[in-house]
Design a protein around this motif. Structure first.
Motif, PDB file in Angstrom:
ATOM      1  N   ASP A   1       0.851  -1.099  -0.035  1.00 60.17           N
ATOM      2  CA  ASP A   1       0.206  -0.007  -0.033  1.00 60.17           C
ATOM      3  C   ASP A   1       0.984   1.179  -0.220  1.00 60.17           C
TER       4      ASP A   1
ATOM      5  N   HIS B   1      -1.930   2.993   9.568  1.00 61.67           N
ATOM      6  CA  HIS B   1      -2.721   2.841   8.389  1.00 61.67           C
ATOM      7  C   HIS B   1      -3.532   4.096   8.407  1.00 61.67           C
TER       8      HIS B   1
ATOM      9  N   GLU C   1      -5.909   6.598   5.028  1.00 63.46           N
ATOM     10  CA  GLU C   1      -6.388   6.840   3.712  1.00 63.46           C
ATOM     11  C   GLU C   1      -4.969   7.287   2.742  1.00 63.46           C
TER      12      GLU C   1
ATOM     13  N   ASN D   1      -8.592   2.858   1.595  1.00 64.07           N
ATOM     14  CA  ASN D   1      -7.759   2.516   2.904  1.00 64.07           C
ATOM     15  C   ASN D   1      -6.798   1.628   2.922  1.00 64.07           C
TER      16      ASN D   1
ATOM     17  N   HIS E   1      -5.401  -0.149   5.067  1.00 55.66           N
ATOM     18  CA  HIS E   1      -5.565  -1.629   5.761  1.00 55.66           C
ATOM     19  C   HIS E   1      -6.316  -2.337   5.132  1.00 55.66           C
ATOM     20  N   GLU E   2      -7.322  -1.962   4.398  1.00 55.10           N
ATOM     21  CA  GLU E   2      -8.314  -2.948   3.981  1.00 55.10           C
ATOM     22  C   GLU E   2      -8.086  -3.029   2.379  1.00 55.10           C
ATOM     23  N   GLU E   3      -8.064  -1.838   1.317  1.00 59.47           N
ATOM     24  CA  GLU E   3      -8.148  -2.416   0.080  1.00 59.47           C
ATOM     25  C   GLU E   3      -7.038  -2.167  -0.638  1.00 59.47           C
TER      26      GLU E   3
ATOM     27  N   SER F   1      -4.500  -4.976  -1.478  1.00 56.12           N
ATOM     28  CA  SER F   1      -4.824  -5.966  -2.513  1.00 56.12           C
ATOM     29  C   SER F   1      -5.058  -5.372  -3.938  1.00 56.12           C
TER      30      SER F   1
END
Ligand SMILES: [Zn+2]
Length: 593
Positions: A33, A162, A164, A175, A177-179, A182
């Motif tokens: 990220d 983490h 934006e 985000n 952490h989430e998206e 991946s």
């Protein structure tokens, strides 16, 4: 601790192309990220592409000097967060695959060859070591993740949390952490630059040792056949009797010609036996299975015994075993399970790590002379008092300092309890019960309940203090009563002895034997009579400014707020109208001011 030792991390692996060359450097990151924040790349001084980089670089002398100085440092020193980072610029550039910008390639020893790929994408905005390095060498620092809890940015330190994504092109607003990870991995995969990758910190375990003790490794080296397993009928390979078993110059077994020289189990030609022995961790990884079938001469164990007895319910051992021994044991069991040799998944259900008793401020040691000698206490206080004191001094998981005075207290308690039980056994027996006996029965049942629960949780010190409390109740009973019902007499004597037995086995067995003419070990652990466990009552004294104004029957164990409510309901005493309220549980409440 095991999880940390295994060190699984999921991230991305991708290639960095070195400009004006055909070299590409593989890197691994757990934070894809932050890829837009990569402003330089670092390879470790031992990297296998170092020769190619030297050929291309115009900074060869400095690089060679740097590599030779790095080789003298320990891994620990190189990994240190606090040590100042050092490095050398190769003068070469690599391409950030997402921004297509050229960024400098450095060599630095804070990147280790054994970890990941031996090369990193450096993201100074979001990694503190990269940040320190970039500050020192004036390399660009770019923020690509916003700290949700702070205005402003990364002027003073890296932001490693983490939030934006910013300055990240199409990925802005995701985000981290989430998206974001991946999505970025997907982009790398689609562009054929990289892929998702799982890595582990765990390294291989070298099981061989060049020393005498340990099991010989049952392998034979043959010039023709290579490494060959010893024939089954020759197992186990036993250690030879040798005079010089020290490993001052290499493997001691290699000096025994009769041990070393054998015939190859496959072709029969002269060959040599493996002279290393196995690490003792090999044995400790499965002894608990062999112990279940120790006389089996056909195979390591009969699997029925293993399936029947394992896993071990409770493992007790120092925390120093938590990683290596206990982890290797799990590997062995899981491997045997996969080989269909056992049907269990885990060797141990539960671990309890005991603390250490210190004496005179440090760990007991014979050579330092700070040792608590148990034999002296056997004579002066008795083994029961010593054992009880050790259990009472602290929770067993804690470290504690030995206190010479404490054992005197446990001895006095045992003597008092013995006196009390003797008095109980001599009291005249009657058929009826009075309220004191009913209270004693309730205390007894509460004690059975509490000691049982504390024992199961390894809270021995609290269990001992329960026993001290029931002893005080017995003292009170004796003070106020000259007779006792035969039922309460028997249950008091029997249950107190049984509860005391794990803590003070000698005294409790003796009292039991004298009263019941049987061995205490033939009796089961007492069970709680649920109907006799409710809180008994006591007479609460209510004072105002130290003078007794009221008295009321209250349940034992009530807390201050509950008692205050009781006093408000019965005597209209309002807490707010007084300066303070003094409360002694199960005794007294005093409204002052
Ligand atoms: Zn051979």
């Amino acid at each position: 601790m095991q999880k940390n030792w295994i060190g699984k991390s999921v991230g991305a692996q991708f290639n960095l192309e070195v400009t004006d060359s055909d070299i590409s450097i593989e890197v691994f990151t757990t934070r894809p990220d932050t890829l837009f924040g990569m402003t330089f790349a670092v390879i470790s001084p031992e990297h296998k592409l170092m020769k190619n980089i030297l050929d291309l670089s115009k900074n060869q002398e400095n690089i060679k000097n740097y590599i030779s100085s790095a080789s003298s440092k320990s891994e620990f020193e190189r990994m240190s967060i606090t040590k100042e980072k050092t490095g050398v610029d190769t003068g070469l550039f690599v391409i950030n695959p997402l921004t297509n910008e050229s960024i400098p390639l450095w060599i630095a020893d804070y990147v280790l060859i054994n970890y990941g790929t031996g090369a990193i994408m450096a993201v100074p905005g979001h990694d503190q070591r990269d940040y320190d390095f970039a500050k020192k060498y004036n390399i660009e620092i770019k923020q690509v993740i916003k700290d949700p809890n702070k205005e402003g940015g990364i002027e003073l330190e890296a932001y490693t949390g983490h939030g934006e994504l910013v300055n990240s092109d199409n990925f802005d607003g995701l985000n981290s952490h989430e998206e974001a990870s991946s999505q970025i991995i997907k982009k790398l995969t689609e562009s054929n630059i990289g892929s998702a990758k799982t890595t582990y910190r765990l390294r291989d375990w070298l099981i061989s040792r060049q020393r005498y003790w340990g099991c010989p490794i049952p392998l034979v080296n043959c010039n023709k056949c290579g490494l060959v397993a010893e024939n089954i009928e020759n197992l186990p390979v036993k250690l030879p009797e040798i005079d010089d078993y020290l490993n001052t110059d290499g493997s001691p077994l290699s000096k025994s010609e009769s041990f070393v020289n054998v015939n190859c189990p496959e072709c029969g030609n002269p060959a040599t036996r493996e002279t290393d022995t196995m690490d003792t961790f090999v044995d400790s990884s499965w002894y608990f299975m062999r112990y279940l079938d120790p006389k089996n001469s056909e195979k390591p164990f009969n699997e029925e015994h293993i399936n029947n007895w394992l896993p071990v319910d409770q493992y007790i051992g120092g925390v120093e075993h938590a990683i290596l021994h206990l982890l290797y044991s799990r590997f062995f069991v899981k491997a045997l399970r996969d080989l269909d040799m056992v049907k269990v998944n885990e060797p141990f259900e539960n671990l309890f790590s005991q603390g250490m008793i210190n004496f005179k401020g440090s760990k007991m040691s014979k050579s330092k002379g700070n040792i608590v000698d148990p034999e002296g206490y056997f004579k002066s206080h008795g083994a029961d008092a010593l054992r009880l004191y050790i259990l009472f001094m602290a929770p067993p998981s804690d470290g504690v300092e030995w206190n010479d005075g404490g054992i005197e207290g446990t001895r006095r308690f045992l003597f008092k309890l013995w006196d009390n039980l003797e008095t109980i056994s001599e009291l005249e027996e009657i058929d009826s019960k009075n309220s004191d006996e009913e209270k004693l029965e309730i205390y007894l049942n509460q004690t059975i309940d509490s000691v049982t629960k504390h024992l199961e949780k390894f809270e021995f010190n609290t269990a001992v203090s329960d026993l001290m409390k029931i002893n005080n109740q017995i003292t009170d009973y004796i003070k106020n009563n000259k007779v006792i019902s035969s039922e309460v007499k028997k249950s008091t004597l029997q249950n107190v002895c049984l509860l005391l037995n794990p803590f003070a086995p000698h005294i409790s067995s003796e009292i039991f034997q004298r009263n019941f003419n049987t061995e205490i070990t033939e009796h089961n652990w007492p069970s709680v009579n649920k109907e006799k466990i409710k809180n008994p009552t006591y007479e609460l004294v209510v004072q105002v400014n130290g003078k007794k104004k009221h008295a009321i029957e209250a349940s034992r164990g009530l807390q201050q707020t509950e008692i205050e409510q009781l006093c408000f309901e019965n005597f209209k005493l309002v807490v707010k109208e007084y300066k303070k309220v003094i409360f002694v549980q199960d005794k007294i409440i005093n409204y002052v001011g």
